[in-house]
Motif scaffolding. Structure first.
Motif, PDB file in Angstrom:
ATOM      1  N   SER A  83       1.259   1.345 -13.731  1.00  0.00           N
ATOM      2  CA  SER A  83       2.071   0.631 -14.935  1.00  0.00           C
ATOM      3  C   SER A  83       3.353   0.456 -15.494  1.00  0.00           C
ATOM      4  CB  SER A  83       1.097   0.155 -16.088  1.00  0.00           C
ATOM      5  OG  SER A  83       1.135   1.398 -16.961  1.00  0.00           O
ATOM      6  N   ASP A  84       3.981   1.860 -14.677  1.00  0.00           N
ATOM      7  CA  ASP A  84       5.646   1.995 -15.286  1.00  0.00           C
ATOM      8  C   ASP A  84       6.793   0.632 -14.400  1.00  0.00           C
ATOM      9  OD1 ASP A  84       7.819   3.291 -15.474  1.00  0.00           O
ATOM     10  OD2 ASP A  84       8.042   4.578 -15.365  1.00  0.00           O
ATOM     11  N   GLU A  85       6.603  -0.321 -14.738  1.00  0.00           N
ATOM     12  CA  GLU A  85       7.664  -1.158 -13.270  1.00  0.00           C
ATOM     13  C   GLU A  85       8.734  -0.899 -12.958  1.00  0.00           C
ATOM     14  OE1 GLU A  85       7.488  -5.069 -14.902  1.00  0.00           O
ATOM     15  OE2 GLU A  85       8.826  -5.719 -13.285  1.00  0.00           O
ATOM     16  N   LYS A  86       9.397  -0.194 -14.271  1.00  0.00           N
ATOM     17  CA  LYS A  86      10.558   0.541 -14.245  1.00  0.00           C
ATOM     18  C   LYS A  86      10.823   1.067 -12.772  1.00  0.00           C
ATOM     19  CE  LYS A  86      14.712   1.515 -16.530  1.00  0.00           C
ATOM     20  NZ  LYS A  86      15.458   2.920 -16.322  1.00  0.00           N
ATOM     21  N   SER A  87      10.471   2.138 -12.844  1.00  0.00           N
ATOM     22  CA  SER A  87       9.841   3.601 -11.687  1.00  0.00           C
ATOM     23  C   SER A  87       9.308   2.536 -10.561  1.00  0.00           C
ATOM     24  CB  SER A  87       8.687   5.075 -12.134  1.00  0.00           C
ATOM     25  OG  SER A  87       9.992   5.114 -13.203  1.00  0.00           O
ATOM     26  N   LEU A  88       8.574   2.203 -10.523  1.00  0.00           N
ATOM     27  CA  LEU A  88       7.610   1.028  -9.588  1.00  0.00           C
ATOM     28  C   LEU A  88       9.297   0.555  -8.809  1.00  0.00           C
ATOM     29  CD1 LEU A  88       4.290   0.371 -10.315  1.00  0.00           C
ATOM     30  CD2 LEU A  88       5.157   2.793  -9.308  1.00  0.00           C
ATOM     31  N   GLY A  89      10.456   0.584  -9.514  1.00  0.00           N
ATOM     32  CA  GLY A  89      11.156  -0.853  -8.313  1.00  0.00           C
ATOM     33  C   GLY A  89      11.913  -0.647  -8.316  1.00  0.00           C
ATOM     34  N   GLU A  90      12.338   1.003  -9.078  1.00  0.00           N
ATOM     35  CA  GLU A  90      12.863   2.232  -8.350  1.00  0.00           C
ATOM     36  C   GLU A  90      13.177   2.543  -6.833  1.00  0.00           C
ATOM     37  OE1 GLU A  90      15.522   2.915 -12.728  1.00  0.00           O
ATOM     38  OE2 GLU A  90      14.548   5.084 -11.355  1.00  0.00           O
ATOM     39  N   ALA A 104      10.940   1.789  -5.163  1.00  0.00           N
ATOM     40  CA  ALA A 104      10.400   0.137  -3.873  1.00  0.00           C
ATOM     41  C   ALA A 104      11.631  -0.012  -3.526  1.00  0.00           C
ATOM     42  CB  ALA A 104       9.335  -0.746  -4.307  1.00  0.00           C
ATOM     43  N   GLN A 105      12.989   0.312  -3.917  1.00  0.00           N
ATOM     44  CA  GLN A 105      14.375   0.011  -3.311  1.00  0.00           C
ATOM     45  C   GLN A 105      14.646   0.937  -2.233  1.00  0.00           C
ATOM     46  OE1 GLN A 105      16.759  -0.746  -6.062  1.00  0.00           O
ATOM     47  NE2 GLN A 105      16.143  -2.666  -7.015  1.00  0.00           N
ATOM     48  N   THR A 106      14.296   2.407  -2.533  1.00  0.00           N
ATOM     49  CA  THR A 106      14.790   3.629  -1.633  1.00  0.00           C
ATOM     50  C   THR A 106      13.983   4.142  -0.924  1.00  0.00           C
ATOM     51  OG1 THR A 106      14.388   4.918  -3.426  1.00  0.00           O
ATOM     52  CG2 THR A 106      15.843   4.705  -3.547  1.00  0.00           C
ATOM     53  N   MET A 107      12.526   3.416  -0.802  1.00  0.00           N
ATOM     54  CA  MET A 107      11.341   4.757   0.101  1.00  0.00           C
ATOM     55  C   MET A 107      11.528   3.495   0.930  1.00  0.00           C
ATOM     56  SD  MET A 107       8.203   2.532  -1.874  1.00  0.00           S
ATOM     57  CE  MET A 107       7.020   3.350  -0.680  1.00  0.00           C
ATOM     58  N   ASP A 108      11.252   4.690   2.600  1.00  0.00           N
ATOM     59  CA  ASP A 108      11.789   4.072   4.151  1.00  0.00           C
ATOM     60  C   ASP A 108      10.305   4.179   4.428  1.00  0.00           C
ATOM     61  OD1 ASP A 108      13.794   4.756   6.721  1.00  0.00           O
ATOM     62  OD2 ASP A 108      11.732   4.535   7.024  1.00  0.00           O
ATOM     63  N   ILE A 109      10.215   2.724   4.622  1.00  0.00           N
ATOM     64  CA  ILE A 109       8.763   1.879   4.937  1.00  0.00           C
ATOM     65  C   ILE A 109       9.176   1.135   6.745  1.00  0.00           C
ATOM     66  CG2 ILE A 109       6.743   0.269   5.764  1.00  0.00           C
ATOM     67  CD1 ILE A 109       8.276   0.660   2.103  1.00  0.00           C
ATOM     68  N   SER A 110       8.347   1.714   7.785  1.00  0.00           N
ATOM     69  CA  SER A 110       8.775   1.137   8.879  1.00  0.00           C
ATOM     70  C   SER A 110       6.831   0.995   9.211  1.00  0.00           C
ATOM     71  CB  SER A 110       9.395   1.791   9.924  1.00  0.00           C
ATOM     72  OG  SER A 110       9.360   3.419  10.077  1.00  0.00           O
ATOM     73  N   LEU A 111       7.398   0.033  10.135  1.00  0.00           N
ATOM     74  CA  LEU A 111       5.778  -0.644  10.855  1.00  0.00           C
ATOM     75  C   LEU A 111       6.688  -0.956  12.437  1.00  0.00           C
ATOM     76  CD1 LEU A 111       5.571  -3.846   8.773  1.00  0.00           C
ATOM     77  CD2 LEU A 111       4.309  -1.648   8.118  1.00  0.00           C
ATOM     78  N   ALA A 162       7.411  -7.903 -11.108  1.00  0.00           N
ATOM     79  CA  ALA A 162       8.370  -9.132  -9.820  1.00  0.00           C
ATOM     80  C   ALA A 162       9.729  -7.894  -9.019  1.00  0.00           C
ATOM     81  CB  ALA A 162       9.332  -9.775 -10.515  1.00  0.00           C
ATOM     82  N   ASN A 163      10.438  -5.979  -9.699  1.00  0.00           N
ATOM     83  CA  ASN A 163      11.220  -5.119  -9.367  1.00  0.00           C
ATOM     84  C   ASN A 163      10.569  -4.985  -8.017  1.00  0.00           C
ATOM     85  OD1 ASN A 163      12.162  -5.519 -11.597  1.00  0.00           O
ATOM     86  ND2 ASN A 163      12.020  -3.868 -12.105  1.00  0.00           N
ATOM     87  N   ARG A 192       0.567  -1.418   0.001  1.00  0.00           N
ATOM     88  CA  ARG A 192       0.242   0.099  -0.390  1.00  0.00           C
ATOM     89  C   ARG A 192       0.155   1.172   0.208  1.00  0.00           C
ATOM     90  NH1 ARG A 192      -5.351  -0.582   2.009  1.00  0.00           N
ATOM     91  NH2 ARG A 192      -5.846  -2.863   1.649  1.00  0.00           N
ATOM     92  N   CYS A 193       1.973   1.282   0.778  1.00  0.00           N
ATOM     93  CA  CYS A 193       3.175   2.682   0.969  1.00  0.00           C
ATOM     94  C   CYS A 193       3.505   2.147  -0.194  1.00  0.00           C
ATOM     95  CB  CYS A 193       3.657   1.800   2.446  1.00  0.00           C
ATOM     96  SG  CYS A 193       3.410   1.754   3.204  1.00  0.00           S
ATOM     97  N   VAL A 194       3.887   1.482  -1.494  1.00  0.00           N
ATOM     98  CA  VAL A 194       4.194   1.537  -3.099  1.00  0.00           C
ATOM     99  C   VAL A 194       3.523   2.479  -3.693  1.00  0.00           C
ATOM    100  CG1 VAL A 194       5.226   0.653  -4.775  1.00  0.00           C
ATOM    101  CG2 VAL A 194       5.715  -0.276  -2.086  1.00  0.00           C
ATOM    102  N   ALA A 195       2.062   1.720  -3.837  1.00  0.00           N
ATOM    103  CA  ALA A 195       1.366   2.964  -4.347  1.00  0.00           C
ATOM    104  C   ALA A 195       0.560   3.629  -3.901  1.00  0.00           C
ATOM    105  CB  ALA A 195      -0.440   1.898  -3.961  1.00  0.00           C
ATOM    106  N   TYR A 196       0.775   4.351  -2.568  1.00  0.00           N
ATOM    107  CA  TYR A 196       0.377   5.466  -2.074  1.00  0.00           C
ATOM    108  C   TYR A 196       1.968   6.923  -2.967  1.00  0.00           C
ATOM    109  CZ  TYR A 196      -0.623   8.931   1.495  1.00  0.00           C
ATOM    110  OH  TYR A 196      -0.230  10.688   1.967  1.00  0.00           O
ATOM    111  N   GLN A 197       3.108   6.332  -2.773  1.00  0.00           N
ATOM    112  CA  GLN A 197       3.951   6.912  -2.619  1.00  0.00           C
ATOM    113  C   GLN A 197       4.006   7.091  -4.326  1.00  0.00           C
ATOM    114  OE1 GLN A 197       7.171   8.194  -0.877  1.00  0.00           O
ATOM    115  NE2 GLN A 197       8.424   7.467  -1.996  1.00  0.00           N
ATOM    116  N   ALA A 198       3.715   6.687  -5.493  1.00  0.00           N
ATOM    117  CA  ALA A 198       3.572   6.406  -6.653  1.00  0.00           C
ATOM    118  C   ALA A 198       2.846   6.795  -7.095  1.00  0.00           C
ATOM    119  CB  ALA A 198       3.409   4.888  -7.040  1.00  0.00           C
TER     120      ALA A 198
END
Ligand code: DC
Length: 231
Positions: A62-69, A71-78, A111-112, A48-54
């Motif tokens: 549907s931009d897999e490349k940008s979403l993957g990049e 997802a790697q750099t965002m900071d998520i903590s629970l 996948a990314n 949900r955080c990935v979708a929210y930030q995107a």
């Protein structure tokens, strides 16, 4: 569950709970965590955080490349008390909006994105004492979890629960629409190429359609006890 029995201490284990949308996994996982003194990881909140930030950054879902990049750099903590922080901002309530539910289902097909999330989840639950809920926990994230639950419920009963939940928040919703959305999300989660929702071979299926939260919690606790893990 620190039970002392005949001089042995019950060892902490990891518990995977998978199942379709709105099957009440998070409610059960939270209750179990508090009863057993375990930590709950809600992996759906991370997608949900990935979708929210995107959406916030104007990235096409549907931009897999940008979403993957991203997802790697965002900071998520629970946090242990169930709050979700995205880049240090509390987004617990925002990520529950319908637009984000639909978005999370879209971004989680890539996948990314999945690789980045799975890596974080495995790191979070590196030791024992975690209850992790999601779609691929028993199959991909924690294939060695000692107890795996596959929690289901009919689409109609899940729609009833969502309907009541909304009413409780003062929101009147269209029951048929809710049911259709749940069925659509099931289809998407079960038919995607990457880690589709499926029951792990060694998971125990619990159909919660006609069960109360208390009944589900005690059933899982008895399953854990049956598989007593001692030092
Ligand atoms: O459990 P939830 O409804 O908060 O999950 C949001 C979306 O994220 C859902 O469409 C499926 C996806 N998801 C996933 O693909 N893998 C997970 N481990 C958890 C959630």
């Amino acid at each position: 569950m620190d039970i002392v029995s005949e001089g042995n201490y019950l060892m902490k284990i990891n518990i995977a709970i998978d199942g379709p949308s709105a099957s009440g996994k998070s409610t059960i996982a939270k209750r179990l965590a508090s009863e057993l003194g375990y930590i709950h990881i809600d992996t759906g909140a991370m997608y949900r955080c990935v979708a929210y930030q995107a959406i916030k950054q104007g990235i096409d879902l549907s931009d897999e490349k940008s979403l993957g990049e991203m997802a790697q750099t965002m900071d998520i903590s629970l946090s242990v008390d169930g709050r979700v922080f995205l880049n240090h901002q509390d987004v617990t309530e925002e990520i529950r909006q319908e637009e984000i539910s639909v978005g999370a289902s879209k971004v989680s097909i890539y996948a990314n994105v999945r690789t980045a999330m799975v890596k974080r989840q495995q790191k979070m639950a590196e030791t024992k004492g975690f209850i992790v809920d999601g779609r691929d926990i028993g199959t991909v994230v924690l294939p060695d979890a000692e107890v795996k639950i596959f929690q289901t419920a009919s689409a109609a009963s899940r729609a009833v629960r969502r309907y009541k939940e909304n009413l409780g928040k003062g929101i009147e919703s269209d029951f048929e629409l809710l049911k259709n959305e749940i069925e659509q999300r099931d289809y998407q989660d079960m038919h995607r190429k990457e880690s589709p929702l499926r029951k792990a071979e060694d998971a125990i299926e619990i159909d919660t359609s006609d069960m109360t939260v208390d009944q589900v919690v005690s059933k899982i606790i008895s399953l854990i006890a049956e598989r007593s893990y001692y030092d």
